[in-house]
Write a protein that holds these residues in place. Sequence first.
Motif, PDB file in Angstrom:
ATOM      1  N   ARG A   1     -11.298  -7.231  -3.410  1.00  0.00           N
ATOM      2  CA  ARG A   1     -10.869  -8.103  -2.834  1.00  0.00           C
ATOM      3  C   ARG A   1     -12.727  -7.460  -1.757  1.00  0.00           C
ATOM      4  N   PRO A   2     -13.457  -8.134  -2.197  1.00  0.00           N
ATOM      5  CA  PRO A   2     -14.843  -7.558  -1.395  1.00  0.00           C
ATOM      6  C   PRO A   2     -14.727  -7.022   0.281  1.00  0.00           C
ATOM      7  N   GLY A   3     -15.372  -5.993   0.154  1.00  0.00           N
ATOM      8  CA  GLY A   3     -15.674  -6.014   1.985  1.00  0.00           C
ATOM      9  C   GLY A   3     -16.123  -7.090   2.845  1.00  0.00           C
ATOM     10  N   TRP A   4     -17.314  -7.566   2.742  1.00  0.00           N
ATOM     11  CA  TRP A   4     -17.315  -8.553   3.494  1.00  0.00           C
ATOM     12  C   TRP A   4     -16.571 -10.147   3.328  1.00  0.00           C
ATOM     13  N   LEU A   5     -16.436 -10.927   4.067  1.00  0.00           N
ATOM     14  CA  LEU A   5     -15.478 -12.169   4.296  1.00  0.00           C
ATOM     15  C   LEU A   5     -16.739 -13.150   4.885  1.00  0.00           C
ATOM     16  N   LEU A   6     -17.413 -14.296   4.227  1.00  0.00           N
ATOM     17  CA  LEU A   6     -18.186 -14.945   5.161  1.00  0.00           C
ATOM     18  C   LEU A   6     -17.040 -15.726   5.166  1.00  0.00           C
TER      19      LEU A   6
ATOM     20  N   GLN B   1     -22.699 -11.617 -10.701  1.00  0.00           N
ATOM     21  CA  GLN B   1     -23.670 -10.767 -10.179  1.00  0.00           C
ATOM     22  C   GLN B   1     -24.690 -11.683  -9.855  1.00  0.00           C
TER      23      GLN B   1
ATOM     24  N   GLN C   1     -26.592  -8.342  -6.864  1.00  0.00           N
ATOM     25  CA  GLN C   1     -25.514  -7.823  -5.623  1.00  0.00           C
ATOM     26  C   GLN C   1     -24.512  -8.942  -6.782  1.00  0.00           C
ATOM     27  N   ARG C   2     -23.883  -7.840  -5.763  1.00  0.00           N
ATOM     28  CA  ARG C   2     -22.089  -8.713  -6.579  1.00  0.00           C
ATOM     29  C   ARG C   2     -21.502  -9.559  -5.310  1.00  0.00           C
TER      30      ARG C   2
ATOM     31  N   TRP D   1     -18.387 -13.052  -4.322  1.00  0.00           N
ATOM     32  CA  TRP D   1     -17.100 -13.474  -4.973  1.00  0.00           C
ATOM     33  C   TRP D   1     -16.814 -14.806  -4.342  1.00  0.00           C
TER      34      TRP D   1
ATOM     35  N   TRP E   1     -19.114 -10.773  -0.165  1.00  0.00           N
ATOM     36  CA  TRP E   1     -19.602 -10.028  -0.935  1.00  0.00           C
ATOM     37  C   TRP E   1     -18.804  -8.977  -1.100  1.00  0.00           C
ATOM     38  N   PHE E   2     -19.356  -7.966  -2.370  1.00  0.00           N
ATOM     39  CA  PHE E   2     -19.193  -6.445  -2.889  1.00  0.00           C
ATOM     40  C   PHE E   2     -19.899  -6.250  -1.775  1.00  0.00           C
TER      41      PHE E   2
ATOM     42  N   GLY F   1     -24.640  -7.062  -0.293  1.00  0.00           N
ATOM     43  CA  GLY F   1     -23.963  -7.606  -1.514  1.00  0.00           C
ATOM     44  C   GLY F   1     -24.483  -6.082  -3.137  1.00  0.00           C
ATOM     45  N   LEU F   2     -25.080  -5.183  -2.310  1.00  0.00           N
ATOM     46  CA  LEU F   2     -25.745  -4.371  -3.414  1.00  0.00           C
ATOM     47  C   LEU F   2     -24.900  -3.002  -3.015  1.00  0.00           C
TER      48      LEU F   2
ATOM     49  N   TRP G   1     -17.767   3.838   3.046  1.00  0.00           N
ATOM     50  CA  TRP G   1     -16.880   3.713   3.551  1.00  0.00           C
ATOM     51  C   TRP G   1     -15.761   5.015   3.278  1.00  0.00           C
TER      52      TRP G   1
ATOM     53  N   ILE H   1     -17.141 -10.840   7.615  1.00  0.00           N
ATOM     54  CA  ILE H   1     -15.682 -10.734   8.523  1.00  0.00           C
ATOM     55  C   ILE H   1     -15.599  -9.193   7.406  1.00  0.00           C
TER      56      ILE H   1
ATOM     57  N   ALA I   1      -9.829  -4.874   1.643  1.00  0.00           N
ATOM     58  CA  ALA I   1     -10.902  -4.108   0.523  1.00  0.00           C
ATOM     59  C   ALA I   1     -11.080  -3.572   1.749  1.00  0.00           C
ATOM     60  N   TRP I   2     -10.948  -2.705   3.095  1.00  0.00           N
ATOM     61  CA  TRP I   2     -11.848  -1.997   3.952  1.00  0.00           C
ATOM     62  C   TRP I   2     -10.543  -0.941   3.599  1.00  0.00           C
TER      63      TRP I   2
END
Lengths: 471, 204
Positions: A402-407, A445, A450-451, A453, A469-470, B60-61, B68, B89, B94-95
């Motif tokens: 799962r990505p670290g950020w969720l919009l 990508q 940038q990666r 989701w 965003w990953f 996203g980079l 982490w 968020i 993932a975290w």
Amino acid sequence: MRWACILLPQLALDGVLRAHPDPEAPLALVSGTPQRRVLRALNPAAKALGLRPGQSLSAAHALTRDFALVEHDPAQIERWEQLLAAWAYGFSSQVSLRYPRCLLLEVESSFALFGPWPRFEARLRRELAALGFRHRIVAAPNPVAARMLANACDGLAVTSQEELRDALGRLPVDRAGLDRDAATAFVRMGLRNLGQVLALPRDTLARRFPAEVLRHLDSLLGERPLALECYRPPDEFDLRIELNFEVESHQALLFPLRRLTADLAAFLASRDSGVQRFSLHLEHRDLADTLVPVGLLSAEREAAMLFELARGRLEQLQVPAPVRAFRLQARDLPAFVPERRELFDERPQQSLPWEQLRERLRARLGDAAVHGLAARADHRPERAWQLDGASPSPPLPSGATRPGWLLREPLVLRDGSVRILAGPERIESGWWDGADLRRDYYLVQTRCGQRGWAFRAVGGEGPLLLHGWFA
Amino acid sequence: MGAVVALDTLLNERRVWKGQPGTQPAGSDQPTGLDALDRVLPGGGWPEAALSEILVAATGLGELRLLWPTLARLTASAERVVLVAPPHIPYPQAWQAAGVDLRWLALVEASGRDALWAAEQCLRSGSCGAVLCWPQQADDRALRRLQVAAETGQTLAFAYRPLEAALNPSPAALRIAVDGQPAQLRVLKCRGGLAPAAPIALAR
């Protein structure tokens, strides 16, 4: 020695002065009918102007007009008495307000806690001075003697019965609390002090004076126990400060606020409780009160912290109209649990505990500004997280990352701006609660590396929607 | 006349640049979790009680994954990590997968100057292990305040800023740029050492 009497000779004036921004300036309390207004009490600066208590207001105005006037308010005095009784309750479980402008407290049983009387007395005086009340303190074996000796002395501590007889013997007859007729009669008989009265044969006294006189003398000597009604602390705190002028900026409210929070802290300490929630009422002339609720996450009672938090709330406030009175109400007074501190703290000395930091942040940024994060057992990304999860559920087993950020809001991706690296991963869930969701998620990508989701509804043809965003 | 200061003290405090790579201390108290990065940093890890800037061209980079391991280590030892005004968020799954114990994670919502104020308060309080912030318009003065607050509270401070900010000088003790194409890290500045010329590849 068991009872202490704290006499507050200037309760009304002190009560007004401690809420007054400039207590050094000449000030007088006035009372009486509109036709005849009389000065009741004066502060030293006003006395220095030549004003005297009992003077009529017109006479005083003939002398000078350079003094502030405050209406004498008996209800206010009762409020101060209640506050001080609550304060005294912190030192003794037996506190009585039997006599006006005076506190009686049983002290001997508190010696183990507060040390011998001289140290105990010093502490009482220190705290009273900090609260802003002038006082006289006398200790005696019984409450009546303590009260009457306080008429003539300050700092007297009588321990034994002989000393008490001695001390009472020196007390002038007219200050011993006898009823006025009896006292006048004694003085006319040439009896100046109580010792001479006590030396008289008991039956002659009984014959010539009403029974109350003997009864009073007996209770003074402790031979006749007095049934005292003890103060019981109320379950809520409510204190109001009338401002002498209309205040329009919250800056000017900080002074009364500091007083109110200090009083609240004293009250809480005496009850051994903390406060979880309190509210500030700003009273206006025409409008309804402005209410400033202050909520804390845990019970607190430290004066500086309460002030700091209330101040944070107050500073956020736009005062809609001038404020005439200021009131602090606290109903929620749970038991206070002192915070736990680490014995070997690695952090520097000035470190602020997290709870206090959190309160400070909430006070300025709002109650909802500080929260935790928890995972929810749900496949739908929008429902996979919650703020301040009471019981975080274990995350669902998922092979996919799962990505670290969720919009917060999915973002439309322009065609051709991204390359699909992996996917789709189908998320299909929620048919049972109406928030049905069928999506295919891709790892994409962008051109600059940038990666993201992104998803597209199953069977849909539209552009990809970026959801995370990953990072 | 100035006080006599032992040369060793100055060197150990890394206030004097020696002009040649010194011997690396064996392991820092705040390893980044990336061996290649630890090797080039003067202290062998994040500068302690200081501000580190992470400059990214775009979201996203891999800029979160850079932290982490550190956040996982801190939360595992019951140190609080505060995110002040995160841009999105944090996806809990993932975290968690990265090893971060969410119980020790706190989010503060604020904007503009309030966010800087909150970050400074958190740093200064000394009750956090690390504070992450995303200053929008951070001038030199704001960054210096964060740096001083990090020193006062003995806390790790991380500020995420856009890559363009690399052109301006900054009081941060460490500045790392995260590139997307190719995926790499460039150490732009590290107090107490020479910034390595070679970039560090970032695995994706």
